[in-house]
Design an enzyme around this catalytic site. Structure first.
Site, PDB file in Angstrom:
ATOM      1  N   SER B 156      24.666 -20.769 -55.932  1.00 42.28           N
ATOM      2  CA  SER B 156      24.609 -19.309 -55.942  1.00 42.28           C
ATOM      3  C   SER B 156      25.850 -18.752 -56.639  1.00 42.28           C
ATOM      4  O   SER B 156      26.155 -19.172 -57.758  1.00 42.28           O
ATOM      5  CB  SER B 156      24.468 -18.795 -54.507  1.00 42.28           C
ATOM      6  OG  SER B 156      24.083 -17.444 -54.493  1.00 42.28           O
ATOM      7  N   ASP B 322      12.898 -20.209 -55.022  1.00 47.62           N
ATOM      8  CA  ASP B 322      14.038 -19.279 -55.140  1.00 47.62           C
ATOM      9  C   ASP B 322      13.650 -18.152 -56.090  1.00 47.62           C
ATOM     10  O   ASP B 322      13.506 -18.366 -57.290  1.00 47.62           O
ATOM     11  CB  ASP B 322      15.250 -20.058 -55.680  1.00 47.62           C
ATOM     12  CG  ASP B 322      16.507 -19.197 -55.791  1.00 47.62           C
ATOM     13  OD1 ASP B 322      16.422 -17.965 -55.585  1.00 47.62           O
ATOM     14  OD2 ASP B 322      17.577 -19.757 -56.077  1.00 47.62           O
ATOM     15  N   HIS B 355      16.012 -19.227 -51.916  1.00 43.88           N
ATOM     16  CA  HIS B 355      17.385 -19.378 -52.423  1.00 43.88           C
ATOM     17  C   HIS B 355      18.270 -20.147 -51.451  1.00 43.88           C
ATOM     18  O   HIS B 355      19.136 -20.931 -51.851  1.00 43.88           O
ATOM     19  CB  HIS B 355      17.972 -17.990 -52.694  1.00 43.88           C
ATOM     20  CG  HIS B 355      19.358 -18.032 -53.228  1.00 43.88           C
ATOM     21  ND1 HIS B 355      19.673 -18.596 -54.445  1.00 43.88           N
ATOM     22  CD2 HIS B 355      20.537 -17.616 -52.703  1.00 43.88           C
ATOM     23  CE1 HIS B 355      20.979 -18.504 -54.658  1.00 43.88           C
ATOM     24  NE2 HIS B 355      21.513 -17.922 -53.620  1.00 43.88           N
TER      25      HIS B 355
END
Lengths: 378, 378
Positions: B156, B322, B355
């Site tokens: 991320s 995601d 995610h």
């Protein structure tokens, strides 16, 4: 039953409000009465009373489907589909669109006066469901002398009402058009709504919903709720195409917290302009109704069973970039309708606009609706 | 340069904070000094100083990658990947993880004391970028005597830092692992962050950021921001599987506005617990840094050009569910790396967790990282 006299709209259509004594028995068990319903009609009923079309509106929409909004001055929200020469045409159809109960454009909602106290209901307004909205519409049709609907049609939450109609009133619906909608609110749908509700309730001006007396409303919270929801109405690709990473004004990062990116400015505008035309408590009530919505749940877990008494024809439309109520949700409905023996057509349309596509330029949508409506009269 | 003495963690690893005089020249042009950096290390540098791994953390994470969080008491956020017998192993690697500047777990951020005033910076803290975070990490590595990184890795926002490292310090990075990340923040990414920032700023307790003196923080706004963001970390299917439309407690709708659905209760909990461990101003600054992030933009619009001086090997990993940083974003990076002549492997892993998958149980991720790290030593 006292009818507030209609007054002519500046363009076409009649702006009306009716007070029905009811009371209306709600899904919660509570009784609502009187039931005010604000609505617009376009066109006239034909001799055999076979041309009535009920249009159901989405979460933040209203009865001004094809006439100017009194607050924003904007044209009707479905002017592309409804009007002279359009698939739904006052020259051929008697068109009715009513503000849903729970809302704030003239129908009974949290801002209405509670006859028991003489004060606005605020959060003492009973929690309503999509089915309750439909029952109120049926009361209105009774009042207007409309026994049967040639078609009930709606997009998004309007589609939820349209799909609920033949489950509650199977003898009153000949055909049903459900656009960009679903048969039940998913966990993600509920989650996004809960963020919006929490944003409103976190605003100190909300005050448990009792903000009507001084007019100081929870605008900041409502704006945040609208911003979060608005993202879900658009597609990622559509946002990228419309805004990308383009900057505001002098085209340089400010290294601050003003709206540097165009998409930030756009979202802030969406939030602020929404506050001018919508009541925060109504937003709470209507999102709650949508979250409670699950047609199968109300029929022992079987969606097909909900339609066994219906004889309606159905038309389902989804959009390929809609991630709020994606195509898979429409497919679930079509499968259930077929399992129930109903006649149901389905088309997924291509659009860059995400969920909002049902409100925007989409000639294919007009062709599909026009074809379905004319197919019924052939 | 004054180093605050390290103290032993109760498990393993060293909890340290260092004050580097700097000043650090930021992308905005502002100078930041002193620069406090809180970090953890695990394992020891080997003789030829070739085993250093820098782990970069995500938006709301911290330096406690493999040791207990001092506030929540939870195990390190990447304990599945980092630890004895894991792909990143203190027995073999010298592991460094530092709290990013702008954050609130010991590194310089809006809650730090501004030496010019003796008061917390609050919104007078300079706006930072992902590259600024990386430059501060480089200062820390200088301090620790780490010239070169065997690997820089992150998921991320951590992946954004990892990918930025070889663009700023091409001679210091031998390999780079970027998980569930992107080379630029999209319009939709910015839009979701803007909702969060507006929720915080709409909280009257925010007071322009000056809330440190009395400890009355904009918790309600921060909780709403977290709730909105949290939805984007999960997949629609994952939410449906985990919660569906299941109700709380006595399994009946209350026809009220309490958390009826489990997903509502879960989201509220996520919001409330976040407020206990994170500073609202830090949330503003870090989301701003992420929104400003666009590696190509900083290299004349060419992502490939950013890596021309790099000799690093790259490993890209995405997850199929995601939708925050979808696989397409990783593909853009891989294509640019290949265009720049870099060695880059890429895998899309399957996971139901959206995610958040990079933080959760995913044996394939461990195998990919392990294989990539060992491949480099073969």
């Amino acid at each position: 039953m006292a009818t507030i006299p209609p007054h002519e709209d500046s363009r076409f259509g009649l702006r009306r409000q009716v007070r029905l004594t009811g009371p209306l028995r709600l899904d919660s068990g509570a009784m609502l009465g009187p039931v005010d319903i604000a609505y617009e009609t376009y066109g006239a009923m034909n001799a055999d009373r076979s041309n009535a079309i009920l249009i159901c509106h989405a979460l933040t929409m209203d009865q001004y489907v094809a006439s100017e909004h009194p607050v924003t001055g904007k044209p009707g929200w479905w002017w592309r589909l409804v009007g002279e020469g359009k698939p739904i045409d006052p020259a051929r159809h008697f068109i009715v669109c009513a503000n849903v109960i729970g809302s704030c454009l003239g129908s009974s909602g949290p801002a209405s006066i509670d006859p028991a106290t003489g004060e606005p209901y605020a959060m003492r307004f009973p929690v309503i469901t999509i089915a309750d909205m439909v029952r109120a519409q049926a009361m209105l049709l009774d009042h207007l002398g409309v026994d049967r609907l040639a078609t009930v049609i709606g997009g998004s939450m309007g589609g939820m009402q349209a799909l609920t109609w033949p489950t509650l009133f199977p003898d009153r619906v000949e055909s049903c058009i459900v656009i960009a909608s679903t048969a039940r609110h998913s966990a993600q749908n509920i989650a996004f709504h809960e963020v919006g509700r929490q944003a409103i309730m976190a605003d100190p001006n909300w005050r448990g919903g009792d903000y009507y007396a001084d007019g100081v409303t929870p605008g900041a919270g409502l704006a945040v709720a609208r911003m979060a929801a608005h993202i879900t109405y658009l597609s990622e690709a559509g946002l990228t195409e419309k805004f990308g990473r383009r900057l505001q004004g002098r085209n340089a990062k400010t290294f601050g917290f003003d709206a540097d990116f165009q998409v930030e400015s756009y979202l802030r505008h969406q939030g602020l302009s929404f506050v001018e035309r919508f009541d925060a408590n109504s937003y709470l009530y209507i999102t709650r109704a949508m979250d409670y919505y699950d047609i199968a749940e109300d029929h022992g877990g079987s969606l097909a069973r909900a339609f066994t008494a219906s004889k309606a024809r159905f038309c389902l439309v989804s959009f390929d970039t809609d991630w709020l109520y994606p195509t898979a949700e429409s497919r679930v409905i079509v499968h259930a309708l077929h399992a129930s023996g109903a006649q149901a057509s389905f088309v997924e349309l291509s659009s860059p606009f995400g969920h909002d596509a049902f409100l925007l330029e989409c000639p294919e949508l007009n062709r599909v609706v026009d074809g379905f409506l004319k197919g019924g009269r052939a």
